[in-house]
Design a protein around this motif. Structure first.
Motif: not given
Length: 437
Positions: A1-2, A5-6, A9, A28-29, A31
């Motif tokens: 995951m980028n 994005a993380q 999250n 979630k993924a 961004y």
């Protein structure tokens, strides 16, 4: 995951963990790139005073390049306010002015933590963003049995969610909050539900009253108390067109701060509120208790916008902003509201007159653009076809009994003729002459 994005999250998980649980896999993924063309262009706009060779527009004489045949028609506007790309979130001033309008018209939002509205390409786009961020295959979308058909495409076909319907009206012809509650609690095993609240309702033109709204909010809270995460979406497409006794606010304000498991999302826009259907200017606004979590949701929303339309149309955002700031705006809007209210009242007067016998009843309506007949003696689709073929009248058939009539687009002097024609078409179908023209 980028990593971006993380990071988003992790912010949501830390600040409002139940919101994090509501996100779809795509939610979630997704961004918004911080190191990319848009972010670098934004930085250049601030600092590149000599030459700004970043974003892909053409300039001439210090202004966006344009054609005279277009600008001659739009000469009231500065080229920079119509030809340049709008920011992905929308014109900043428009977002602020819309928020101020929202707070003025919805006192129940006062003191609640909400995001700044993000501009969308009208309401369907806003609902599509909600679907992308929060709907996975198999997720339940709770909605009344009388609903806008595009919900099925947006949440069902596109995202694989399951439509769970409950009867819109109860036995007393009031909003069926008990049905909503039962549909929500049935999702206990899934632990998640998306609720669509569309008032004034399309197709029936119904908006609930205060007690009904309290029951709706209580039903959602009961679901949250039972451990169900609820994405509560208010589709306020026809907001403001309240003609009789009903609440005159969006349910969004009542849902903000209701429960840690309830994420309120308001989808609205100028489309119908300001009579600018073709402008395609809408907004999406989030409610919560953490500004950091709302900021993270905004970044994810911008990621969806960037990945789909990049940004909304700049000219129409400028036109709407200009109208909202005009000293004549309120008076002109009140003028149009009065016309719409008279049409709605005329329809109700006709339907209550006894002129049309026992061929139909009608579902309660008090707001919006539409009303819905319940045909008692003829099939709705057959009546629709007869109206087209013999009487040159267009209506919408919804199932075997329901016929939606948009009084919004019929001027008051012609409403009686409209319903006379519908009545005659019903009699024709009832007599078995529908196939003759």
């Amino acid at each position: 995951m980028n990593p971006l994005a993380q990071q988003l999250n992790e912010t949501i998980e830390r600040e409002q963990p139940r919101y994090a649980e509501m996100l779809s896999g795509l939610g979630k993924a997704i961004y918004f790139p911080k190191v990319g063309i848009l972010s670098q262009s934004a930085e250049a706009k601030q600092k590149a005073k000599t030459y700004n060779a970043t974003i892909g527009i053409a300039t001439e004489n210090g202004k966006p390049m344009h054609l005279k045949v277009i600008q001659d028609k739009l000469s009231a506007y500065d080229p920079k306010d119509i030809y340049e790309y709008a920011p992905p979130a929308g014109k900043p001033e428009l977002r602020t002015v819309w928020r101020d309008k929202m707070l003025k018209e919805n006192p129940s939002i006062a003191g609640k933590t909400i995001s700044l509205p993000i501009a969308t390409n009208a309401l369907t786009h806003g609902l599509s963003i909600v679907a992308d961020l929060f709907a996975d295959a198999g997720d339940a979308v709770i909605l009344p049995d009388k609903n806008w058909e595009n919900y099925e495409l947006t949440f069902g076909v596109r995202r694989g969610a399951v439509m769970v319907e409950y009867p819109l009206y109860d036995k007393d012809n009031r909003f069926n909050a008990a049905g909503l509650r039962d549909a929500l609690l049935a999702q206990k095993d899934k632990g998640k539900a998306i609720v669509l609240l569309n008032f004034p309702n399309n197709p029936t033109g119904y908006t609930p009253g205060t007690e009904e709204c309290e029951a709706i909010v209580a039903a959602i809270k009961d679901a949250a108390d039972a451990g169900i995460n609820v994405v509560a979406v208010t589709d306020d497409a026809y907001f403001g067109l309240f003609f009789e006794d009903s609440v005159h606010e969006s349910l969004f304000g009542r849902l903000c701060g209701l429960h840690e498991r309830v994420l309120p999302i308001k989808v609205d826009g100028a489309t119908k509120e300001e009579y600018v259907w073709g402008f395609r200017v809408g907004f999406i606004t989030y409610g919560g208790s953490s500004e950091a979590a709302l900021a993270a949701l905004e970044q994810k929303t911008l990621g969806i916008i960037r990945a789909t339309i990049s940004s909304g149309p700049h000219p129409s955002q400028t036109f709407v902003l200009d109208a909202l700031k005009s000293p004549d705006f309120e008076a002109q809007k009140a003028e149009k509201f009065a016309i719409m209210k008279r049409r709605a009242n005329k329809v109700k007067q006709l339907l209550d007159s006894g002129k049309y016998g026992a061929e139909w009843t009608y579902y309660p309506f008090n707001s919006g653009y539409f009303m819905c007949l319940k045909l008692l003696t003829a099939d709705a689709e057959a009546v629709r076809q007869r109206l087209l073929d013999q009487y040159q009248v267009g209506t919408i058939a919804l199932g075997p009994t329901d016929l939606r009539v948009a009084f919004s687009c019929i001027e008051e002097p012609y409403l009686e003729d409209l319903f006379d024609r519908i009545y005659q078409a019903v009699l024709d179908v009832k007599a078995g002459v529908a196939s003759r023209t």
